[in-house]
Enzyme design. Sequence first.
Site, PDB file in Angstrom:
ATOM      1  N   GLY A 184      40.623  29.508  32.258  1.00  0.00           N
ATOM      2  CA  GLY A 184      41.793  29.795  33.077  1.00  0.00           C
ATOM      3  C   GLY A 184      41.813  31.247  33.547  1.00  0.00           C
ATOM      4  N   GLY A 223      38.877  35.410  29.928  1.00  0.00           N
ATOM      5  CA  GLY A 223      37.692  36.054  29.377  1.00  0.00           C
ATOM      6  C   GLY A 223      36.403  35.358  29.785  1.00  0.00           C
ATOM      7  N   SER A 278      34.612  35.598  32.658  1.00  0.00           N
ATOM      8  CA  SER A 278      33.630  36.513  33.250  1.00  0.00           C
ATOM      9  C   SER A 278      32.988  37.377  32.167  1.00  0.00           C
ATOM     10  CB  SER A 278      34.308  37.436  34.280  1.00  0.00           C
ATOM     11  OG  SER A 278      34.737  36.694  35.401  1.00  0.00           O
ATOM     12  N   THR A 289      31.216  36.300  44.722  1.00  0.00           N
ATOM     13  CA  THR A 289      31.712  35.529  45.865  1.00  0.00           C
ATOM     14  C   THR A 289      33.024  36.096  46.410  1.00  0.00           C
ATOM     15  OG1 THR A 289      32.897  34.056  44.378  1.00  0.00           O
ATOM     16  CG2 THR A 289      30.669  33.394  45.000  1.00  0.00           C
ATOM     17  N   HIS A 325      36.121  44.501  37.888  1.00  0.00           N
ATOM     18  CA  HIS A 325      34.899  43.777  37.501  1.00  0.00           C
ATOM     19  C   HIS A 325      33.675  44.698  37.573  1.00  0.00           C
ATOM     20  CE1 HIS A 325      35.758  39.453  36.832  1.00  0.00           C
ATOM     21  NE2 HIS A 325      36.867  39.716  37.488  1.00  0.00           N
ATOM     22  N   GLU A 329      26.532  40.133  47.370  1.00  0.00           N
ATOM     23  CA  GLU A 329      27.852  39.639  47.746  1.00  0.00           C
ATOM     24  C   GLU A 329      27.686  38.518  48.753  1.00  0.00           C
ATOM     25  OE1 GLU A 329      30.430  42.814  48.908  1.00  0.00           O
ATOM     26  OE2 GLU A 329      30.198  43.858  46.979  1.00  0.00           O
TER      27      GLU A 329
END
Lengths: 170, 170, 170
Positions: free
Chosen positions: A8, A12, A14, A33, A48, A60
């Site tokens: 969700g 955590g 990533s 993305t 990030h 990217e």
Amino acid sequence: MQQLILGGVRSGKSRHAQQLAQESDKPVTLIATATAGDEEMLERIRRHQQERPAHWQVIEEPLALSAALQQSDDPGAIVLVDCLTLWLTNLLLEEDSHRLEQEQDNLLACLPLLQADLLLVSNEVGQGIIPADPLSRRFADETGRLHQRLARACDRVTMITAGLPQTLKG
Amino acid sequence: MQQLILGGVRSGKSRHAQQLAQESDKPVTLIATATAGDEEMLERIRRHQQERPAHWQVIEEPLALSAALQQSDDPGAIVLVDCLTLWLTNLLLEEDSHRLEQEQDNLLACLPLLQADLLLVSNEVGQGIIPADPLSRRFADETGRLHQRLARACDRVTMITAGLPQTLKG
Amino acid sequence: MQQLILGGVRSGKSRHAQQLAQESDKPVTLIATATAGDEEMLERIRRHQQERPAHWQVIEEPLALSAALQQSDDPGAIVLVDCLTLWLTNLLLEEDSHRLEQEQDNLLACLPLLQADLLLVSNEVGQGIIPADPLSRRFADETGRLHQRLARACDRVTMITAGLPQTLKG
């Protein structure tokens, strides 16, 4: 090894994928993305970036995911895609149903051909109230369907809750 | 033993925590974070009151959670906090970002000092569609981040679905 | 054997239940609770029809579920109910609180009397942001409470994510 990592919002997922990538001791390519459409998204992207090692190769690619995967393929490497739900959102916002379908089919078709290890990160979005607006409902449908297809194709599927992994497959 | 108990709306997470508290055979202190802001919330509070034993000590504390935990600490007792998501909501509605952060840091900082057993109940809110309004999105972000931090700190983490527990850690 | 199968939107919960029904090698009765209220729902119903074997007996019953279960009961058969969340939605839209409660009580009361095997499919809707509008909140509450009651009554409870089952009970 191809792995699907679900979780969700701020679960955590990533971080879990980044840790797996680092522990692999292989060169890491990150396919991001996200597109910096607004200030909030820009802030998420910045956060990030700070959390991941600076020496990772970063591509990217908001839409042509299977093309990016094939171009960056390398038998000794590990590729992390973060995340599939943003990619689906980007495709939905293109309002081109044919491309939406085609890109998903392309992703599924290219998986058996890839030689790199693969970590696919995606948001679980289907376990709350079914949203009233048609676009959100379509998004939930597309996401659920994609997760089922990828879960069949991947060697391992993990669900992250509160940073903790549960193995669903593999 | 410090335990985090997660679960969705009406998943049975409070009931599960109450059962654990009763089975411990220790004196129970309940820290209730709900405030009777409207009729519906009042009704929920009443229902919770009816479901729990009358002899439990009850502390109502919507904001200063770590202070309440430290004041009620007792090596022979068990403390049940129900629930963290309401506490986060109360803090968010204060519109004081510094306090929001500080109270969470205080909670994390006091955990290793507590001598009582601890049951922390919280709502899993991050596995549905990401909400469109910024406050809900902020709430989902804060909740997810807090759950990750608490899951690292706690000895046991349990997810409740349909009244049934799954052990995520411990 | 009575089994509750939970899962989010497009999680593969219907497909999982259909597979269990087919593998049982027993005659299958499907109780479908959907009503073709709009074009989108009609499309979902059509898709479900295409996915299931043509020789299954199908009963369409949006409200009187326990009556339909008792009428179709048969010790050598398996009955698949798809899905309970639509049935609850139909009952909520009737705006008859007494009937809403009564039908749920009837369902719980008839379970121990049924001789057929039973597969109950339902949507997990409680793990996202708690919705702002009262009807959705009521729906989430009713669904959560029903799932808890059914989980206690059923021999097995399974949660489906990305098409993959996790056993919660049994």
